[in-house]
Design a protein around this motif. Sequence first.
Motif, PDB file in Angstrom:
ATOM      1  N   SER A 156      -0.529 -15.489  -2.437  1.00  0.00           N
ATOM      2  CA  SER A 156      -0.420 -16.937  -2.325  1.00  0.00           C
ATOM      3  C   SER A 156      -1.249 -17.409  -1.128  1.00  0.00           C
ATOM      4  CB  SER A 156       1.053 -17.297  -2.138  1.00  0.00           C
ATOM      5  OG  SER A 156       1.172 -18.673  -1.948  1.00  0.00           O
ATOM      6  N   GLY A 157      -1.997 -18.491  -1.334  1.00  0.00           N
ATOM      7  CA  GLY A 157      -2.813 -19.032  -0.240  1.00  0.00           C
ATOM      8  C   GLY A 157      -4.176 -18.375  -0.088  1.00  0.00           C
ATOM      9  N   SER A 158      -4.528 -17.466  -1.011  1.00  0.00           N
ATOM     10  CA  SER A 158      -5.795 -16.735  -0.865  1.00  0.00           C
ATOM     11  C   SER A 158      -6.998 -17.518  -1.392  1.00  0.00           C
ATOM     12  CB  SER A 158      -5.699 -15.361  -1.547  1.00  0.00           C
ATOM     13  OG  SER A 158      -5.397 -15.499  -2.918  1.00  0.00           O
ATOM     14  N   GLY A 159      -6.758 -18.675  -2.041  1.00  0.00           N
ATOM     15  CA  GLY A 159      -7.867 -19.516  -2.483  1.00  0.00           C
ATOM     16  C   GLY A 159      -8.111 -19.515  -3.985  1.00  0.00           C
ATOM     17  N   LYS A 160      -7.228 -18.896  -4.750  1.00  0.00           N
ATOM     18  CA  LYS A 160      -7.403 -18.793  -6.213  1.00  0.00           C
ATOM     19  C   LYS A 160      -7.472 -20.166  -6.866  1.00  0.00           C
ATOM     20  CE  LYS A 160      -3.506 -16.565  -6.778  1.00  0.00           C
ATOM     21  NZ  LYS A 160      -2.994 -16.628  -5.385  1.00  0.00           N
ATOM     22  N   SER A 161      -6.476 -20.985  -6.545  1.00  0.00           N
ATOM     23  CA  SER A 161      -6.399 -22.313  -7.140  1.00  0.00           C
ATOM     24  C   SER A 161      -7.587 -23.169  -6.705  1.00  0.00           C
ATOM     25  CB  SER A 161      -5.073 -22.958  -6.726  1.00  0.00           C
ATOM     26  OG  SER A 161      -4.958 -24.220  -7.287  1.00  0.00           O
ATOM     27  N   THR A 162      -7.947 -23.077  -5.450  1.00  0.00           N
ATOM     28  CA  THR A 162      -9.098 -23.838  -4.944  1.00  0.00           C
ATOM     29  C   THR A 162     -10.370 -23.418  -5.667  1.00  0.00           C
ATOM     30  OG1 THR A 162      -8.027 -24.028  -2.785  1.00  0.00           O
ATOM     31  CG2 THR A 162     -10.401 -24.452  -2.863  1.00  0.00           C
ATOM     32  N   LEU A 163     -10.558 -22.116  -5.852  1.00  0.00           N
ATOM     33  CA  LEU A 163     -11.746 -21.642  -6.568  1.00  0.00           C
ATOM     34  C   LEU A 163     -11.803 -22.255  -7.966  1.00  0.00           C
ATOM     35  CD1 LEU A 163     -14.220 -19.806  -6.925  1.00  0.00           C
ATOM     36  CD2 LEU A 163     -12.673 -17.988  -7.685  1.00  0.00           C
TER      37      LEU A 163
HETATM   38  P1  ADP Z   1      -3.735 -19.859  -3.964  1.00  0.00           P
HETATM   39  O1  ADP Z   1      -4.059 -20.579  -5.222  1.00  0.00           O
HETATM   40  O2  ADP Z   1      -4.352 -18.486  -3.893  1.00  0.00           O
HETATM   41  O3  ADP Z   1      -2.272 -19.843  -3.663  1.00  0.00           O
HETATM   42  P2  ADP Z   1      -4.909 -22.156  -2.712  1.00  0.00           P
HETATM   43  O4  ADP Z   1      -6.288 -22.220  -3.244  1.00  0.00           O
HETATM   44  O5  ADP Z   1      -3.888 -23.053  -3.304  1.00  0.00           O
HETATM   45  O6  ADP Z   1      -4.423 -20.638  -2.763  1.00  0.00           O
HETATM   46  O7  ADP Z   1      -4.944 -22.417  -1.150  1.00  0.00           O
HETATM   47  C1  ADP Z   1      -5.876 -21.768  -0.281  1.00  0.00           C
HETATM   48  C2  ADP Z   1      -5.654 -22.288   1.127  1.00  0.00           C
HETATM   49  O8  ADP Z   1      -6.063 -23.640   1.197  1.00  0.00           O
HETATM   50  C3  ADP Z   1      -4.206 -22.262   1.565  1.00  0.00           C
HETATM   51  O9  ADP Z   1      -4.182 -21.998   2.936  1.00  0.00           O
HETATM   52  C4  ADP Z   1      -3.730 -23.697   1.283  1.00  0.00           C
HETATM   53  O10 ADP Z   1      -2.659 -24.072   2.106  1.00  0.00           O
HETATM   54  C5  ADP Z   1      -4.985 -24.479   1.589  1.00  0.00           C
HETATM   55  N1  ADP Z   1      -5.064 -25.730   0.816  1.00  0.00           N
HETATM   56  C6  ADP Z   1      -5.044 -25.866  -0.516  1.00  0.00           C
HETATM   57  N2  ADP Z   1      -5.181 -27.147  -0.892  1.00  0.00           N
HETATM   58  C7  ADP Z   1      -5.301 -27.839   0.261  1.00  0.00           C
HETATM   59  C8  ADP Z   1      -5.463 -29.221   0.575  1.00  0.00           C
HETATM   60  N3  ADP Z   1      -5.555 -30.152  -0.381  1.00  0.00           N
HETATM   61  N4  ADP Z   1      -5.543 -29.587   1.860  1.00  0.00           N
HETATM   62  C9  ADP Z   1      -5.480 -28.659   2.838  1.00  0.00           C
HETATM   63  N5  ADP Z   1      -5.324 -27.349   2.626  1.00  0.00           N
HETATM   64  C10 ADP Z   1      -5.224 -26.942   1.359  1.00  0.00           C
END
Ligand code: ADP
Length: 230
Positions: free
Chosen positions: A39-46
Amino acid sequence: KKIIIAKDVVKTFPNGVKALKKVSMDVSYGEVVVVIGPSGSGKSTLLRTLNFLEPINEGEIIIDGISLTDPKTNINKVREEVGMVFQQFNLFPHMNALENITIAPTTVRKVSKSEAEKTAIQLLEKVGLADRATSFPSQLSGGQQQRVAIARALAMKPKIMLFDEPTSALDPEMIGEVLEVMKTLAKEGMTMVVVTHEMGFAREVADRVIFMDEGEIIETNTPIELFKNP
Ligand code: ADP
Ligand code: ADP
């Protein structure tokens, strides 16, 4: 031939969190790529950068030959080719299943109502919900809602489907029915990028698995190699 190319993608949120640190990956036509990691590794952001739900700070993303970072690119046009399914099904609560599926084709694509409904009924059959066309989201189980959400994404005839933890919000007994629909899509040759904790799905369906940690891709491998016991 690559349908998705991400090159040295950097995403830093305004609060300073570096969610993606020079991430490079690509996906071939018809390939199924599963993204795993803590969790928090950037998967969703990617995943969200791949259809520009999140603009990036550095690097380049090319979808089906079109650069998303080129200011001349019509992002909305490219987005129509990329279907996305979220953890929370995000259906419109005041619309029944059929209306949820036809709304984008009729408004965005200007498809006629009858044509859109014909396609929607075929898609409801495909996801095993032919008899639920007039049900509202509140009348459907989580698994059924997620299958409607998949049908809704498919109604735009996307070339790529992105899934962000599609089964994480579901009761265990409903996970299988959603994964089955995804497996069928994979067999039909749909290009898919799937963030999931379902390792069985990764083993069985993925062509490649990407393992992320702290905003970086740590390993990319076939599921056989990645899950091999050390
Ligand atoms: P995962 O999907 O692997 O759980 P995320 O891509 O959701 O990881 O998040 C990657 C990092 O970016 C985490 O530290 C998260 O807290 C941060 N993050 C995600 N979305 C935002 C946002 N809108 N604003 C600030 N930080 C964010
Ligand atoms: P997911 O991994 O499925 O995106 P998250 O809980 O990480 O789930 O994020 C849920 C929403 O909150 C996303 O829209 C994300 O951009 C946002 N978010 C996540 N972390 C942060 C953060 N540290 N600051 C602001 N927004 C965040």
